[in-house]
Design an enzyme around this catalytic site. Structure first.
Site, PDB file in Angstrom:
ATOM      1  N   CYS A  87     -18.822  11.186 -18.948  1.00  0.00           N
ATOM      2  CA  CYS A  87     -18.047  10.445 -19.951  1.00  0.00           C
ATOM      3  C   CYS A  87     -18.367   8.947 -19.884  1.00  0.00           C
ATOM      4  O   CYS A  87     -19.459   8.545 -20.252  1.00  0.00           O
ATOM      5  CB  CYS A  87     -16.559  10.738 -19.763  1.00  0.00           C
ATOM      6  SG  CYS A  87     -15.555  10.229 -21.161  1.00  0.00           S
ATOM      7  N   HIS A 196     -16.029  16.906 -19.058  1.00  0.00           N
ATOM      8  CA  HIS A 196     -15.646  16.591 -17.673  1.00  0.00           C
ATOM      9  C   HIS A 196     -15.677  17.805 -16.744  1.00  0.00           C
ATOM     10  O   HIS A 196     -14.658  18.488 -16.601  1.00  0.00           O
ATOM     11  CB  HIS A 196     -14.226  16.018 -17.670  1.00  0.00           C
ATOM     12  CG  HIS A 196     -14.136  14.656 -18.258  1.00  0.00           C
ATOM     13  ND1 HIS A 196     -14.083  13.515 -17.487  1.00  0.00           N
ATOM     14  CD2 HIS A 196     -14.094  14.248 -19.537  1.00  0.00           C
ATOM     15  CE1 HIS A 196     -14.015  12.458 -18.281  1.00  0.00           C
ATOM     16  NE2 HIS A 196     -14.010  12.864 -19.534  1.00  0.00           N
ATOM     17  N   GLU A 198     -15.529  17.760 -13.582  1.00  0.00           N
ATOM     18  CA  GLU A 198     -14.655  17.538 -12.411  1.00  0.00           C
ATOM     19  C   GLU A 198     -13.224  17.977 -12.678  1.00  0.00           C
ATOM     20  O   GLU A 198     -12.438  18.112 -11.748  1.00  0.00           O
ATOM     21  CB  GLU A 198     -14.722  16.070 -11.970  1.00  0.00           C
ATOM     22  CG  GLU A 198     -13.846  15.092 -12.732  1.00  0.00           C
ATOM     23  CD  GLU A 198     -14.374  14.714 -14.117  1.00  0.00           C
ATOM     24  OE1 GLU A 198     -15.297  15.404 -14.622  1.00  0.00           O
ATOM     25  OE2 GLU A 198     -13.854  13.750 -14.692  1.00  0.00           O
TER      26      GLU A 198
END
Lengths: 226, 83
Positions: A87, A196, A198
């Protein structure tokens, strides 16, 4: 010994804690890096996490790109240090010209937050070896400036060299050219994407899937086997 | 102090949804006849000392490396005449 993976915190970074947690969940040793330190604390790889570094003033990632920590990261990335930009981290990598093209405001002008389906187009990078080319994954997407743009010539080159690493499926959420969600450099050590991974490493949170964990296990295996 | 203005615009081939949103709002507000709008950034630099070739060269370098991202944007540098 396991691998040490650094996560950079800039003023305005939001996802550094989740990235550190994802690194730990994958079995590597997470190391916090600070934007004002040139020292990378001898990490084996670096994650540039999401957020709004320096308020995204001027352009997303534009000011972060000139921070002391980035001076070292740019130099070492060119020498092969694995770097993943998620991002805002992807935006920083394009501003640093470690990845081609640029990021602009979503074509619909709204912030977007959704579960996004992606296709992993290549397993030939430091961060995608645990996926198979063509594999479909679901991970969260949340951004304001997610529209990937580049000259036609650059887009053709990326396609021809297999450097479009991730493509949006079903919905193009931001007007990115050729549905590009993420790309890699020619060497495969520098990878950037808007969604994302994560946030999708544990079944309890995020999308309820662990489709993002492969980024972190990929790099860990590569470093431990190196 | 002399003022130098740097204008930064998205490259013409790149979609500018903000400009389009402005353009679409115009007829509703009674402003007819505007076929297209593109939105950019303007930087006003107050320069210490003379704006000579060397100073302008530095400002060009600044615009190219920082104020604009030349992958996606074009820029112009103008010296503003004192009023």
């Amino acid at each position: 010994m396991t691998a040490r993976i650094g996560v950079v915190t800039f003023p305005g970074t939001l996802d550094d804690k989740d990235s550190l947690r994802a690194v730990r969940t994958a079995g590597a040793e997470p190391v916090s890096l600070w934007h004002r330190d040139k020292d990378l604390k001898q990490v084996d790889a670096v994650v540039l996490a999401g957020g709004f570094s320096y308020g995204d003033y001027l352009r997303a990632g534009a000011i972060a790109r000139f921070s002391p920590v980035m001076e070292t990261i740019i130099e070492q990335a060119k020498a092969g240090l694995p770097v993943l930009g998620i991002c805002n981290g992807f935006q920083i990598l394009t501003e640093a010209h470690l990845l081609p093209g640029g990021m602009l405001q979503n074509n619909h002008l709204h912030f977007i937050c959704r579960e996004q389906k992606l296709r992993v187009e290549t397993s030939g990078t430091a961060w995608t070896a645990d996926y198979t080319a063509g594999q479909e994954i679901h991970i969260p997407l949340k951004n304001m400036d997610g529209r990937y743009v580049a000259e036609e010539r650059v887009l053709d080159e990326l396609e021809a060299e297999g450097r479009v690493a991730f493509r949006y499926l079903d919905v193009n959420p931001n007007g990115s050219l050729r549905d590009i969600a993420g790309i890699t450099n020619a060497a495969g050590n520098v990878v950037g994407l808007m969604p994302h991974p994560e946030h999708a490493v544990e079944p309890l949170v995020g999308t309820g899937r662990t489709d993002g964990l492969g980024f972190f296990t990929s790099i860990l295996k590569k470093l431990v086997n190196a | 102090m002399a003022r130098v203005v740097v204008d930064v615009m998205l490259k013409p081939e790149i979609l500018d949804p903000q400009g389009q949103a402005v353009q679409r709002a115009l007829p509703r507000l009674g402003f007819e006849g505007i076929a297209d709008v593109r939105q950019g950034k303007r930087f006003e630099l107050e320069v210490e000392g003379p704006v000579d070739d060397a100073a302008l060269a530095r400002i060009n370098e600044m615009a190219e490396t920082f104020l604009a991202n030349t992958v996606i944007e074009d820029f112009t540098v103008k010296v503003e005449e004192p009023k």
